[in-house]
Design a protein around this motif. Structure first.
Motif, PDB file in Angstrom:
ATOM      1  N   VAL A  98      16.772  -7.127   7.276  1.00  0.00           N
ATOM      2  CA  VAL A  98      15.680  -6.775   8.613  1.00  0.00           C
ATOM      3  C   VAL A  98      14.220  -7.940   8.308  1.00  0.00           C
ATOM      4  CG1 VAL A  98      14.042  -6.019   9.636  1.00  0.00           C
ATOM      5  CG2 VAL A  98      16.700  -4.865   9.737  1.00  0.00           C
ATOM      6  N   SER A  99      14.102  -7.552   6.397  1.00  0.00           N
ATOM      7  CA  SER A  99      12.822  -8.249   7.065  1.00  0.00           C
ATOM      8  C   SER A  99      12.935  -9.948   5.972  1.00  0.00           C
ATOM      9  CB  SER A  99      12.655  -8.223   5.323  1.00  0.00           C
ATOM     10  OG  SER A  99      11.861  -6.536   4.952  1.00  0.00           O
ATOM     11  N   ALA A 100      14.554 -10.219   6.119  1.00  0.00           N
ATOM     12  CA  ALA A 100      14.881 -12.116   5.602  1.00  0.00           C
ATOM     13  C   ALA A 100      14.754 -12.290   7.218  1.00  0.00           C
ATOM     14  CB  ALA A 100      15.764 -11.435   5.025  1.00  0.00           C
ATOM     15  N   LYS A 101      15.017 -11.945   8.619  1.00  0.00           N
ATOM     16  CA  LYS A 101      15.043 -12.344   9.163  1.00  0.00           C
ATOM     17  C   LYS A 101      14.156 -12.446  10.735  1.00  0.00           C
ATOM     18  CE  LYS A 101      19.562 -13.212   8.364  1.00  0.00           C
ATOM     19  NZ  LYS A 101      19.582 -14.804   8.609  1.00  0.00           N
ATOM     20  N   ALA A 160      14.392   4.008   4.423  1.00  0.00           N
ATOM     21  CA  ALA A 160      14.306   2.171   4.714  1.00  0.00           C
ATOM     22  C   ALA A 160      13.102   1.895   4.466  1.00  0.00           C
ATOM     23  CB  ALA A 160      14.890   1.746   6.020  1.00  0.00           C
ATOM     24  N   ILE A 161      12.309   2.613   4.859  1.00  0.00           N
ATOM     25  CA  ILE A 161      10.397   2.126   4.923  1.00  0.00           C
ATOM     26  C   ILE A 161      10.093   2.219   4.203  1.00  0.00           C
ATOM     27  CG2 ILE A 161      10.826   1.544   7.521  1.00  0.00           C
ATOM     28  CD1 ILE A 161       8.607   4.612   7.417  1.00  0.00           C
ATOM     29  N   SER A 162      10.820   3.623   2.902  1.00  0.00           N
ATOM     30  CA  SER A 162       9.531   3.480   1.695  1.00  0.00           C
ATOM     31  C   SER A 162       9.723   3.451   0.871  1.00  0.00           C
ATOM     32  CB  SER A 162      10.631   5.168   1.257  1.00  0.00           C
ATOM     33  OG  SER A 162      11.814   4.518   0.464  1.00  0.00           O
ATOM     34  N   GLU A 163       9.842   2.019   0.343  1.00  0.00           N
ATOM     35  CA  GLU A 163       9.792   0.747  -0.474  1.00  0.00           C
ATOM     36  C   GLU A 163       7.862   0.388  -0.309  1.00  0.00           C
ATOM     37  OE1 GLU A 163      11.458  -3.166  -2.384  1.00  0.00           O
ATOM     38  OE2 GLU A 163      11.953  -2.259  -0.858  1.00  0.00           O
ATOM     39  N   VAL A 164       7.608   0.516   1.047  1.00  0.00           N
ATOM     40  CA  VAL A 164       6.495  -0.127   1.672  1.00  0.00           C
ATOM     41  C   VAL A 164       5.353   0.997   1.839  1.00  0.00           C
ATOM     42  CG1 VAL A 164       7.511  -2.864   1.784  1.00  0.00           C
ATOM     43  CG2 VAL A 164       7.213  -0.412   3.124  1.00  0.00           C
ATOM     44  N   PHE A 165       5.931   1.658   2.818  1.00  0.00           N
ATOM     45  CA  PHE A 165       5.030   3.132   3.739  1.00  0.00           C
ATOM     46  C   PHE A 165       5.836   4.259   3.232  1.00  0.00           C
ATOM     47  CE2 PHE A 165       4.328   5.774   7.115  1.00  0.00           C
ATOM     48  CZ  PHE A 165       3.266   5.348   7.388  1.00  0.00           C
ATOM     49  N   PRO A 166       4.798   5.108   2.689  1.00  0.00           N
ATOM     50  CA  PRO A 166       3.191   4.623   2.770  1.00  0.00           C
ATOM     51  C   PRO A 166       2.009   4.258   1.840  1.00  0.00           C
ATOM     52  CG  PRO A 166       3.122   6.850   2.044  1.00  0.00           C
ATOM     53  CD  PRO A 166       5.121   6.359   1.802  1.00  0.00           C
ATOM     54  N   LEU A 212       4.929  -6.394   5.529  1.00  0.00           N
ATOM     55  CA  LEU A 212       6.256  -6.146   5.769  1.00  0.00           C
ATOM     56  C   LEU A 212       6.002  -4.884   6.641  1.00  0.00           C
ATOM     57  CD1 LEU A 212       8.613  -6.418   2.609  1.00  0.00           C
ATOM     58  CD2 LEU A 212       8.095  -7.776   4.560  1.00  0.00           C
ATOM     59  N   GLY A 213       4.798  -4.839   7.343  1.00  0.00           N
ATOM     60  CA  GLY A 213       4.166  -3.577   8.902  1.00  0.00           C
ATOM     61  C   GLY A 213       4.781  -3.918   9.508  1.00  0.00           C
ATOM     62  N   THR A 250      -4.763  -4.330   9.464  1.00  0.00           N
ATOM     63  CA  THR A 250      -3.137  -3.240  11.227  1.00  0.00           C
ATOM     64  C   THR A 250      -2.098  -3.467  10.486  1.00  0.00           C
ATOM     65  OG1 THR A 250      -5.475  -4.888  12.315  1.00  0.00           O
ATOM     66  CG2 THR A 250      -3.462  -4.061  12.888  1.00  0.00           C
ATOM     67  N   PRO A 251      -1.477  -4.177  10.381  1.00  0.00           N
ATOM     68  CA  PRO A 251       0.299  -3.313  10.427  1.00  0.00           C
ATOM     69  C   PRO A 251      -0.045  -2.004  10.037  1.00  0.00           C
ATOM     70  CG  PRO A 251       0.035  -6.246   9.786  1.00  0.00           C
ATOM     71  CD  PRO A 251      -1.546  -5.289   9.698  1.00  0.00           C
TER      72      PRO A 251
END
Length: 524
Positions: free
Chosen positions: A142-145, A173-179, A191-192, A248-249
């Motif tokens: 998803v991040s690459a699209k 899925a989002i654990s790599e960048v959040f929190p 990648l927000g 903001t993201p």
């Protein structure tokens, strides 16, 4: 018989009686006024009691209705549990079968993954990740699209529905960048946007199919994990400099996370409000504010936005919560344009931006005009605020910007030099026109001519030597200075009649002395 009273005594008795009469009269008047005041007071008390009694009756009636609705809703939720459970079990069986089939298919298929060229291929790829519960591969894909954002937003809910546990899948899925962004030094772009997209796409998947959004199909374990993630994010605010220094993201991801998993806390309403105000320019913020339980605070939030000069954001909030009558949009838009013009004027007066002041001021005004025109078209305000004048002003700024970008016109023959009104062509650059010419990395020294009206230069200043412009197919000579003639160049008829002067040398300095580094630069 009694004695007859003296007339003088009668006069003495009569006078006090008249005074007493006046006293009694004033007393009766005072009592009458006092009675009237008391009557009015008790009448007002009675009216107040009646009003309060009616208001209390209305509140009791409202509470009775609310209680009835709540009981009916609870009964509906209780009775719908069986139906929801049956639907969830059937869906789980279907997803499990599809996941096993996908795993077997991947084990048999050893060919590498191909590129996705169309919407159908995008859906199949997303479903493949979801069926295999490959959360990290899913998020990387998803991040690459990002360029296919519209297609992802439309198809991602369909793909997430294929997961055995969609809520758990999204958290992983989002654990790599959040929190916290765990990429460290490898972190590139923010990648927000991808986190928000995935969280938004999860909502229609976890909504109860029977009673709707009032109940989310999220297991207690996943909900508890989501709560821990939210608390971790809040605890890291001080380390990141507070709400004012957040990106903001990142703010948008946190708020969407809280809404998606249904973990909104009333105790955090002040924090939610600060975060929404700080990122109010985001299009989704008004809806998120309502989902966060900030409906009662919306009037104060709109006034705060106006006081901060964010009138355009305030207009979006007013339309979202239905406060257009209290906060008319047209005056807010005009105020926004007025502030933008003031900022543009201040940019023009700033001595630190003298070179780019006009460009920056025009860009600021253009941005404001485009935003207001878009807002007018979005909310159908053409009758109240015609945008024709705004569009004309925008066209004027665009024309000025285009004219500044036009290149300066130059003569057709740039090698022509004029002297005393007569033009004479410069010598052609032979080295650049021959096929097998050797071209130095430094420009060739110019060949200058002297005026016939003046004599030979003194011997102490030998004439300008001309370096060889080409060697043909041969190698450079061992002595680069052998090609220079020690004799002065003869005067050429028809040359430029000008006084002798020191011409700038091609390799630096003035006069006819070669630059010290010429010999080294020649063979470079």
């Amino acid at each position: 018989m009694g004695s007859i009273p003296d007339p003088g005594e009668l006069s003495e008795l009569t006078q006090p009686s008249f005074d007493e009469f006046q006293r009694q009269t004033s007393l009766m008047t005072s009592c009458t006024l006092l009675w009237k005041e008391l009557s009015d007071h008790f009448s007002s008390l009675e009216q107040d009691l009646n009003h309060k009694s009616e208001a209390l009756k209305r509140k009791i009636h409202t509470l009775d209705n609310s209680t009835s609705d709540s009981l009916r809703l609870l009964d509906h939720r209780e009775t719908s549990l069986d139906a929801t459970l049956q639907i969830a079990l059937r869906t789980l069986d279907t997803r499990r079968t599809a996941a096993l089939s996908a795993l077997l298919h991947d084990a048999d298929d050893t060919s590498p993954d191909g590129e996705v060229d169309d919407t159908a291929g995008l859906v199949l790829k997303l479903k493949s990740f979801c069926l295999r519960m490959d959360a990290f591969g899913f998020f990387a894909f998803v991040s690459a699209k990002k360029k296919e954002l519209d297609g992802l937003r439309a198809e991602m809910p369909v793909a997430l529905a294929e997961c055995v546990d969609p809520a758990k899948f999204v958290l992983e899925a989002i654990s790599e960048v959040f929190p916290v962004d765990k990429r460290g030094e490898k972190a590139g772009h923010d990648l927000g946007w991808a986190c928000v997209l995935v969280l938004e796409s999860l909502i229609p998947v976890v909504v109860d199919p029977v009673i709707g959004k009032s109940r989310l199909l999220v297991t207690p374990t996943v909900k508890e994990h989501a709560t821990e993630i939210a608390e971790t994010w809040k605890s890291s605010l001080e380390d990141r400099g507070g709400v004012e220094n957040l990106k903001t993201p990142d703010v948008h991801t946190f708020l969407q996370h809280v809404v998606t998993f249904g973990i909104v806390k009333n105790d955090d309403s002040d924090l939610y409000r600060k975060l929404v105000i700080a990122s109010a320019w985001r299009k989704q913020m008004p809806k998120l504010a309502l989902s966060l339980g900030l409906a009662q605070q919306m009037p104060d939030m709109i006034e705060e936005l106006i006081s901060k000069g964010q009138q355009l954001d305030a207009v979006h909030f007013t339309y979202e919560v239905g406060l257009v009558e209290k906060f008319p949009p047209v005056p807010l838009l005009k105020s926004f344009l007025k502030d933008a013009k003031k900022v543009a004027a201040s940019i023009l007066e700033d001595p630190n931006n003298a070179g780019r002041a006009a460009y920056l001021a025009a860009r600021k005004e253009q941005s404001a005009l485009r935003a207001v025109i878009k807002c007018i078209e979005e909310y159908k305000l053409e009758d109240e605020f015609p945008p024709e004048n705004l569009k004309k002003r925008l066209d004027q700024l665009e024309k000025v910007k285009t004219e500044k970008r036009k290149p300066v016109a130059v003569p057709a023959n740039k090698r022509t030099r004029a002297s005393n009104g007569n033009g004479g062509p410069m010598p052609p650059a032979k080295a650049g026109r021959l096929t097998n010419a050797y071209v130095s990395s430094f420009p060739a020294a110019p060949t200058f001519v002297r005026s016939p009206s003046h004599g030979q230069y003194p011997a102490a200043l030998p004439p300008y030597p001309s370096p060889p412009h080409m060697y043909g197919s041969r190698s450079p000579p061992a002595n680069p200075y052998a090609a220079y003639s020690p004799e002065p160049a003869p005067a050429i008829a028809g040359s430029y009649p000008a006084a002798p002067m020191n011409y700038p040398h091609a390799y630096g300095g003035y006069g006819n002395v070669l630059a010290p580094t010429y010999q080294q630069a020649y063979y470079r």
